[in-house]
Scaffold this motif. Structure first.
Motif, PDB file in Angstrom:
ATOM      1  N   LEU A  76     -56.035  18.333   5.663  1.00 26.53           N
ATOM      2  CA  LEU A  76     -55.580  17.316   5.103  1.00 26.53           C
ATOM      3  C   LEU A  76     -56.692  16.092   5.334  1.00 26.53           C
ATOM      4  CD1 LEU A  76     -51.694  17.561   5.793  1.00 26.53           C
ATOM      5  CD2 LEU A  76     -52.796  18.083   3.587  1.00 26.53           C
ATOM      6  N   ASP A  77     -57.127  15.982   6.171  1.00 36.68           N
ATOM      7  CA  ASP A  77     -58.108  15.095   6.599  1.00 36.68           C
ATOM      8  C   ASP A  77     -59.470  15.330   5.493  1.00 36.68           C
ATOM      9  OD1 ASP A  77     -56.802  13.978   8.716  1.00 36.68           O
ATOM     10  OD2 ASP A  77     -58.032  14.863  10.317  1.00 36.68           O
ATOM     11  N   GLY A  78     -59.836  16.476   5.571  1.00 38.01           N
ATOM     12  CA  GLY A  78     -60.926  16.782   4.517  1.00 38.01           C
ATOM     13  C   GLY A  78     -60.609  16.524   3.028  1.00 38.01           C
ATOM     14  N   ILE A  79     -59.432  16.673   2.675  1.00 39.77           N
ATOM     15  CA  ILE A  79     -59.057  16.103   1.096  1.00 39.77           C
ATOM     16  C   ILE A  79     -59.050  14.943   1.088  1.00 39.77           C
ATOM     17  CG2 ILE A  79     -57.114  16.163  -0.373  1.00 39.77           C
ATOM     18  CD1 ILE A  79     -56.305  19.135   0.754  1.00 39.77           C
ATOM     19  N   GLU A  80     -58.509  14.042   1.972  1.00 40.36           N
ATOM     20  CA  GLU A  80     -58.498  12.496   1.998  1.00 40.36           C
ATOM     21  C   GLU A  80     -59.846  11.868   2.036  1.00 40.36           C
ATOM     22  OE1 GLU A  80     -55.828  11.803   4.919  1.00 40.36           O
ATOM     23  OE2 GLU A  80     -54.076  12.553   3.775  1.00 40.36           O
ATOM     24  N   LYS A  81     -60.762  12.609   2.728  1.00 45.79           N
ATOM     25  CA  LYS A  81     -61.984  12.135   2.824  1.00 45.79           C
ATOM     26  C   LYS A  81     -62.669  12.237   1.460  1.00 45.79           C
ATOM     27  CE  LYS A  81     -63.020  12.714   7.972  1.00 45.79           C
ATOM     28  NZ  LYS A  81     -63.816  13.395   8.894  1.00 45.79           N
ATOM     29  N   LEU A  82     -62.607  13.253   0.821  1.00 44.73           N
ATOM     30  CA  LEU A  82     -63.370  13.655  -0.514  1.00 44.73           C
ATOM     31  C   LEU A  82     -62.674  12.584  -1.373  1.00 44.73           C
ATOM     32  CD1 LEU A  82     -65.104  15.691  -2.305  1.00 44.73           C
ATOM     33  CD2 LEU A  82     -62.840  16.574  -2.687  1.00 44.73           C
ATOM     34  N   LEU A  83     -61.262  12.343  -1.327  1.00 43.51           N
ATOM     35  CA  LEU A  83     -60.551  11.601  -2.434  1.00 43.51           C
ATOM     36  C   LEU A  83     -61.072  10.100  -2.234  1.00 43.51           C
ATOM     37  CD1 LEU A  83     -56.718  12.768  -2.189  1.00 43.51           C
ATOM     38  CD2 LEU A  83     -58.548  13.264  -3.715  1.00 43.51           C
ATOM     39  N   ASP A  84     -61.442   9.871  -0.988  1.00 41.21           N
ATOM     40  CA  ASP A  84     -62.077   8.499  -0.732  1.00 41.21           C
ATOM     41  C   ASP A  84     -63.690   8.233  -1.296  1.00 41.21           C
ATOM     42  OD1 ASP A  84     -59.982   7.475   0.416  1.00 41.21           O
ATOM     43  OD2 ASP A  84     -60.641   8.122   2.439  1.00 41.21           O
ATOM     44  N   ALA A  85     -64.388   9.277  -1.450  1.00 43.92           N
ATOM     45  CA  ALA A  85     -65.706   9.293  -1.871  1.00 43.92           C
ATOM     46  C   ALA A  85     -66.132   9.905  -3.157  1.00 43.92           C
ATOM     47  CB  ALA A  85     -66.411   9.882  -0.775  1.00 43.92           C
ATOM     48  N   TYR A  86     -65.001  10.873  -3.981  1.00 44.76           N
ATOM     49  CA  TYR A  86     -65.344  11.456  -5.220  1.00 44.76           C
ATOM     50  C   TYR A  86     -65.621  10.575  -6.080  1.00 44.76           C
ATOM     51  CZ  TYR A  86     -65.420  15.570  -7.997  1.00 44.76           C
ATOM     52  OH  TYR A  86     -65.780  16.523  -8.937  1.00 44.76           O
ATOM     53  N   GLU A  87     -66.851  10.988  -6.813  1.00 49.47           N
ATOM     54  CA  GLU A  87     -67.194  10.017  -8.045  1.00 49.47           C
ATOM     55  C   GLU A  87     -67.228  10.897  -9.377  1.00 49.47           C
ATOM     56  OE1 GLU A  87     -70.962   8.456  -7.226  1.00 49.47           O
ATOM     57  OE2 GLU A  87     -70.206   6.963  -5.882  1.00 49.47           O
ATOM     58  N   GLY A  88     -67.002  12.240  -9.228  1.00 51.31           N
ATOM     59  CA  GLY A  88     -66.956  13.307 -10.472  1.00 51.31           C
ATOM     60  C   GLY A  88     -65.513  12.929 -11.259  1.00 51.31           C
ATOM     61  N   SER A  89     -65.388  13.920 -12.100  1.00 55.59           N
ATOM     62  CA  SER A  89     -64.348  13.925 -13.003  1.00 55.59           C
ATOM     63  C   SER A  89     -62.932  14.055 -12.251  1.00 55.59           C
ATOM     64  CB  SER A  89     -64.386  14.869 -14.014  1.00 55.59           C
ATOM     65  OG  SER A  89     -64.320  16.212 -13.682  1.00 55.59           O
ATOM     66  N   SER A  90     -61.969  13.645 -12.787  1.00 55.00           N
ATOM     67  CA  SER A  90     -60.739  13.995 -12.087  1.00 55.00           C
ATOM     68  C   SER A  90     -60.089  15.539 -12.151  1.00 55.00           C
ATOM     69  CB  SER A  90     -59.493  12.859 -12.566  1.00 55.00           C
ATOM     70  OG  SER A  90     -59.836  11.792 -12.306  1.00 55.00           O
ATOM     71  N   ALA A  91     -60.462  15.921 -13.347  1.00 55.55           N
ATOM     72  CA  ALA A  91     -60.107  17.286 -13.576  1.00 55.55           C
ATOM     73  C   ALA A  91     -61.056  18.301 -12.165  1.00 55.55           C
ATOM     74  CB  ALA A  91     -60.643  17.919 -14.811  1.00 55.55           C
ATOM     75  N   ASP A  92     -62.051  18.282 -12.003  1.00 52.44           N
ATOM     76  CA  ASP A  92     -62.849  18.728 -11.109  1.00 52.44           C
ATOM     77  C   ASP A  92     -62.121  18.450  -9.671  1.00 52.44           C
ATOM     78  OD1 ASP A  92     -64.501  19.960 -12.859  1.00 52.44           O
ATOM     79  OD2 ASP A  92     -66.237  18.417 -12.376  1.00 52.44           O
ATOM     80  N   LEU A  93     -61.868  17.284  -9.706  1.00 47.36           N
ATOM     81  CA  LEU A  93     -61.268  16.795  -8.177  1.00 47.36           C
ATOM     82  C   LEU A  93     -60.143  17.529  -8.104  1.00 47.36           C
ATOM     83  CD1 LEU A  93     -61.103  15.141  -5.545  1.00 47.36           C
ATOM     84  CD2 LEU A  93     -60.190  13.187  -6.907  1.00 47.36           C
ATOM     85  N   LEU A  94     -59.120  17.649  -9.368  1.00 54.44           N
ATOM     86  CA  LEU A  94     -57.989  18.628  -9.059  1.00 54.44           C
ATOM     87  C   LEU A  94     -58.147  19.896  -8.792  1.00 54.44           C
ATOM     88  CD1 LEU A  94     -54.772  18.365  -9.426  1.00 54.44           C
ATOM     89  CD2 LEU A  94     -55.089  18.859 -11.747  1.00 54.44           C
TER      90      LEU A  94
END
Length: 211
Positions: A76-94
């Motif tokens: 869960l920590d890893g997911i949250e760190k990515l959410l904080d920094a991700y700049e790509g599309s929301s579809a790819d993030l999902l």
């Protein structure tokens, strides 16, 4: 002056004991359930005394929740760190978050703990509440962030975010429980399920109906 080798070995052994106790506890919880598990059995499986368990864990409930936390928190920590920094599309993030959910439900022991909670939560609400607050609700909050991000950027259609999160999570929970209850049957295979489920989710959220 460096510590003697025997002292260093003892220190390493002492530091490893909590993980050894948790590994033993996980095995016995999975085999017997929460109510039937005795700390004496966990101690024997871990090669320690029951008194040693109490040096690290206050109770059987504390041991159970420590096991769940140890499995879930790094992911869960890893997911949250990515959410904080991700700049790509929301579809790819999902897609990334869905892949992490697959990893959690197929590559860890959390499903076994979830089955225990489903079966015994009425008698042990403290383990149900821990699993709900620290794992289920935290995971749901991460999914909410992804969906809200997509809506704000015009990548996802406007929708009831809480309902959408449930529509994503509950089929995953049911597939996970089915595999734990009925075994690894082809009907419940996670690979086919997650591929199809991710496609349904992507199409359901897409701002463009033809996406």
């Amino acid at each position: 002056m460096p510590a003697p080798a025997t002292d260093q070995k003892f220190q390493r052994r002492k530091e490893e004991r909590p993980s050894e106790i948790m590994a033993a506890g996980l095995k016995i919880f999975a085999e017997k359930g929460f109510a039937a598990t005795k700390l004496e059995e966990v101690a024997e499986a871990a090669g320690v005394s029951k008194a040693t368990i109490y040096l690290y864990f206050d109770s059987k409930t504390d041991l159970f929740t420590a096991i769940a936390r140890d499995i879930a928190t790094p992911r869960l920590d890893g997911i949250e760190k990515l959410l904080d920094a991700y700049e790509g599309s929301s579809a790819d993030l999902l897609d990334f978050v869905m892949a992490k959910l697959k990893d959690i439900t197929t590559g860890t022991a959390l499903p076994s703990l979830a089955k225990i909670i489903l079966a015994e939560s009425a008698n042990f609400p403290e383990i149900r509440e821990f699993y709900r607050d620290h794992i289920i609700l935290r995971g749901a909050a991460n999914l909410s962030r992804v969906i809200e991000r997509g809506i704000e950027r015009g990548e996802f259609r406007n929708c009831n975010v809480n309902a959408a999160v449930q529509e994503i999570i509950f089929p995953i929970l049911m597939n996970t429980l089915a595999r734990n209850i009925f075994g690894e049957l082809p009907l419940f295979g996670p690979d086919g399920f997650f591929t199809a489920h991710a496609e349904f989710v992507a199409r359901g959220l897409a701002a463009d109906k033809e996406a």
